[in-house]
Design a protein around this motif. Structure first.
Motif, PDB file in Angstrom:
ATOM      1  N   GLY A 107      18.378  46.324-100.481  1.00  0.00           N
ATOM      2  CA  GLY A 107      17.964  45.078 -99.849  1.00  0.00           C
ATOM      3  C   GLY A 107      17.987  43.911-100.809  1.00  0.00           C
ATOM      4  N   GLY A 108      17.600  44.172-102.056  1.00  0.00           N
ATOM      5  CA  GLY A 108      17.649  43.121-103.068  1.00  0.00           C
ATOM      6  C   GLY A 108      19.067  42.666-103.350  1.00  0.00           C
ATOM      7  N   VAL A 109      19.992  43.627-103.385  1.00  0.00           N
ATOM      8  CA  VAL A 109      21.396  43.299-103.660  1.00  0.00           C
ATOM      9  C   VAL A 109      21.966  42.390-102.588  1.00  0.00           C
ATOM     10  N   ILE A 110      21.756  42.743-101.317  1.00  0.00           N
ATOM     11  CA  ILE A 110      22.401  41.945-100.272  1.00  0.00           C
ATOM     12  C   ILE A 110      21.631  40.655 -99.979  1.00  0.00           C
ATOM     13  N   SER A 111      20.353  40.603-100.362  1.00  0.00           N
ATOM     14  CA  SER A 111      19.615  39.341-100.230  1.00  0.00           C
ATOM     15  C   SER A 111      20.027  38.355-101.315  1.00  0.00           C
ATOM     16  N   HIS A 112      20.447  38.884-102.457  1.00  0.00           N
ATOM     17  CA  HIS A 112      20.904  38.049-103.578  1.00  0.00           C
ATOM     18  C   HIS A 112      22.367  37.651-103.394  1.00  0.00           C
ATOM     19  N   LEU A 113      23.187  38.597-102.950  1.00  0.00           N
ATOM     20  CA  LEU A 113      24.615  38.394-102.639  1.00  0.00           C
ATOM     21  C   LEU A 113      25.424  37.843-103.817  1.00  0.00           C
ATOM     22  N   ASP A 114      25.283  38.488-104.947  1.00  0.00           N
ATOM     23  CA  ASP A 114      26.176  38.172-106.056  1.00  0.00           C
ATOM     24  C   ASP A 114      27.595  38.557-105.641  1.00  0.00           C
ATOM     25  N   PRO A 115      28.571  37.671-105.795  1.00  0.00           N
ATOM     26  CA  PRO A 115      29.939  37.986-105.344  1.00  0.00           C
ATOM     27  C   PRO A 115      30.589  39.132-106.107  1.00  0.00           C
ATOM     28  N   SER A 116      30.000  39.543-107.240  1.00  0.00           N
ATOM     29  CA  SER A 116      30.561  40.646-108.021  1.00  0.00           C
ATOM     30  C   SER A 116      29.782  41.944-107.857  1.00  0.00           C
ATOM     31  N   ALA A 117      28.834  41.981-106.922  1.00  0.00           N
ATOM     32  CA  ALA A 117      28.051  43.190-106.702  1.00  0.00           C
ATOM     33  C   ALA A 117      28.911  44.283-106.072  1.00  0.00           C
ATOM     34  N   ASP A 118      28.463  45.533-106.218  1.00  0.00           N
ATOM     35  CA  ASP A 118      29.271  46.673-105.792  1.00  0.00           C
ATOM     36  C   ASP A 118      29.161  46.994-104.304  1.00  0.00           C
ATOM     37  N   TYR A 119      27.979  46.910-103.721  1.00  0.00           N
ATOM     38  CA  TYR A 119      27.801  47.325-102.329  1.00  0.00           C
ATOM     39  C   TYR A 119      28.617  46.539-101.301  1.00  0.00           C
ATOM     40  N   PRO A 120      28.768  45.221-101.434  1.00  0.00           N
ATOM     41  CA  PRO A 120      29.403  44.464-100.349  1.00  0.00           C
ATOM     42  C   PRO A 120      30.777  44.978 -99.922  1.00  0.00           C
ATOM     43  N   ALA A 121      31.605  45.438-100.849  1.00  0.00           N
ATOM     44  CA  ALA A 121      32.926  45.959-100.459  1.00  0.00           C
ATOM     45  C   ALA A 121      32.778  47.152 -99.525  1.00  0.00           C
ATOM     46  N   SER A 122      31.836  48.038 -99.835  1.00  0.00           N
ATOM     47  CA  SER A 122      31.614  49.209 -98.995  1.00  0.00           C
ATOM     48  C   SER A 122      31.003  48.823 -97.654  1.00  0.00           C
ATOM     49  N   LEU A 123      30.031  47.907 -97.674  1.00  0.00           N
ATOM     50  CA  LEU A 123      29.339  47.528 -96.440  1.00  0.00           C
ATOM     51  C   LEU A 123      30.273  46.832 -95.460  1.00  0.00           C
ATOM     52  N   ILE A 124      31.173  46.012 -95.975  1.00  0.00           N
ATOM     53  CA  ILE A 124      32.094  45.327 -95.065  1.00  0.00           C
ATOM     54  C   ILE A 124      33.156  46.302 -94.551  1.00  0.00           C
ATOM     55  N   ALA A 125      33.544  47.270 -95.371  1.00  0.00           N
ATOM     56  CA  ALA A 125      34.494  48.285 -94.913  1.00  0.00           C
ATOM     57  C   ALA A 125      33.866  49.193 -93.863  1.00  0.00           C
ATOM     58  N   MET A 126      32.568  49.406 -93.941  1.00  0.00           N
ATOM     59  CA  MET A 126      31.861  50.314 -93.036  1.00  0.00           C
ATOM     60  C   MET A 126      31.338  49.617 -91.782  1.00  0.00           C
ATOM     61  N   ASP A 127      31.635  48.331 -91.628  1.00  0.00           N
ATOM     62  CA  ASP A 127      31.102  47.574 -90.488  1.00  0.00           C
ATOM     63  C   ASP A 127      29.585  47.707 -90.411  1.00  0.00           C
ATOM     64  N   ALA A 128      28.931  47.533 -91.546  1.00  0.00           N
ATOM     65  CA  ALA A 128      27.474  47.657 -91.615  1.00  0.00           C
ATOM     66  C   ALA A 128      26.795  46.529 -90.841  1.00  0.00           C
ATOM     67  N   THR A 129      25.597  46.819 -90.397  1.00  0.00           N
ATOM     68  CA  THR A 129      24.761  45.842 -89.705  1.00  0.00           C
ATOM     69  C   THR A 129      23.478  45.645 -90.501  1.00  0.00           C
ATOM     70  N   VAL A 130      23.009  44.411 -90.559  1.00  0.00           N
ATOM     71  CA  VAL A 130      21.779  44.088 -91.281  1.00  0.00           C
ATOM     72  C   VAL A 130      20.696  43.741 -90.272  1.00  0.00           C
ATOM     73  N   LYS A 131      19.555  44.421 -90.367  1.00  0.00           N
ATOM     74  CA  LYS A 131      18.402  44.076 -89.535  1.00  0.00           C
ATOM     75  C   LYS A 131      17.485  43.173 -90.342  1.00  0.00           C
ATOM     76  N   ILE A 132      17.146  42.038 -89.761  1.00  0.00           N
ATOM     77  CA  ILE A 132      16.359  41.015 -90.448  1.00  0.00           C
ATOM     78  C   ILE A 132      15.038  40.838 -89.719  1.00  0.00           C
ATOM     79  N   LYS A 133      13.945  40.810 -90.477  1.00  0.00           N
ATOM     80  CA  LYS A 133      12.610  40.618 -89.903  1.00  0.00           C
ATOM     81  C   LYS A 133      12.090  39.253 -90.316  1.00  0.00           C
ATOM     82  N   GLY A 134      11.675  38.450 -89.328  1.00  0.00           N
ATOM     83  CA  GLY A 134      11.112  37.133 -89.582  1.00  0.00           C
ATOM     84  C   GLY A 134       9.832  36.934 -88.808  1.00  0.00           C
ATOM     85  N   VAL A 135       9.259  35.753 -88.917  1.00  0.00           N
ATOM     86  CA  VAL A 135       7.996  35.480 -88.226  1.00  0.00           C
ATOM     87  C   VAL A 135       8.185  35.468 -86.705  1.00  0.00           C
TER      88      VAL A 135
END
Length: 278
Positions: A107-135
């Motif tokens: 969660g910290g990685v994708i909330s920060h979204l460094d363009p050189s992070a490792d997870y994003p390539a996998s998450l976009i290839a996997m058609d991942a979905t992000v659940k967001i909780k707000g007020v």
């Protein structure tokens, strides 16, 4: 350097964290801290408060359901590595060093979204979905839409990433290939591949690229070239060349834009070949 002064808040629930963050827009949520703390020390950020999330067990889980996997935002890289998830566990194994893998969270990685992070390539290839909780409640977004730009997730004041949902890719082969200056460094180029084959013929393939653009991208045209074909040297060359066209990197201390673009082709070749041979 020493960070600036800030308040420290430990909420009892995610609702309390949402409310506090919405009321204090310059406050920052703290999970593993491996991106946030260095930015504080360099005084890139000067938040009024840090909101500690590590005690919120409602954000810490990994559930393998029938057709999808739900990963709580506070799940660590080490836990993902040990879970033997297709592709994502392999990407987790390349993140930094054991200390970071034991403390850092997805969660910290994708909330920060460094363009050189490792997870994003996998998450976009996997058609991942992000659940967001707000007020105002919860919402779900495809990861490709959640990642608006570098360091720019689609989070409103008070929002927190609650979980990441990925489809079950059992039966797929996969590979994550990462070019780095030294072990544990950020990616110069990262390529994630998921592949399903029948008798050597590629029936589905997904190619995600990281560190070569402002955010992770899918090489859709390269994927189309590979469908319903067997991988040979000519096709491998053509598909990796097409994937290279999705790279628009910038020059920095890790290499020139020309070098990174050429290495996108090289790493795509390696990832495709590795996934195909598994």
């Amino acid at each position: 350097m020493y960070p600036p002064k800030f308040g420290y808040v430990i909420p009892d629930s995610i609702d309390e964290a949402n409310e506090f963050l919405s009321e204090h827009e310059d406050a920052k949520a703290l999970a593993g801290g491996h991106s946030l703390i260095p930015m504080l020390k360099l005084r890139i950020l000067r938040p009024s408060y840090l909101v500690e999330l590590k005690g919120l067990n409602e954000l810490h889980y990994l559930v393998n359901e029938q057709k999808r996997i739900r990963i709580g935002a506070l799940t660590t890289h080490y836990e993902i590595l040990k879970s033997n998830l297709p592709l994502l566990s392999e990407a987790a194994s390349t993140v930094a060093d054991p200390q970071v893998r034991n403390m850092g969270t997805i969660g910290g990685v994708i909330s920060h979204l460094d363009p050189s992070a490792d997870y994003p390539a996998s998450l976009i290839a996997m058609d991942a979905t992000v659940k967001i909780k707000g007020v105002k409640g919860e919402r779900e977004e495809p990861f490709k839409d959640f990642a608006k730009d570098m360091f720019s997730p689609d989070l409103n004041p008070g929002d927190l990433v609650k979980e990441i949902i990925i489809p079950d890719f059992s039966g797929y082969t996969y590979s994550y290939k990462k070019l780095e200056r030294r072990a544990g460094d950020f990616a110069i180029v990262g390529v994630a591949v998921l592949m399903r084959k029948e008798s050597g013929v590629i029936k589905d393939v997904r190619i995600g690229l990281t560190a070569v653009n402002n955010k992770a991208v899918r090489a859709y045209e390269a994927e189309k070239m590979l469908l319903d074909r067997s991988l040979d040297d000519k096709l491998l060359e053509e598909a990796s060349t097409k994937a290279m066209e999705y790279a628009n990197p910038t020059s920095d201390i890790r290499g020139s834009s020309e070098y990174k673009k050429k290495m996108t082709k090289v790493m795509t070749k390696r990832a495709l070949l590795d996934a195909y041979k598994r």
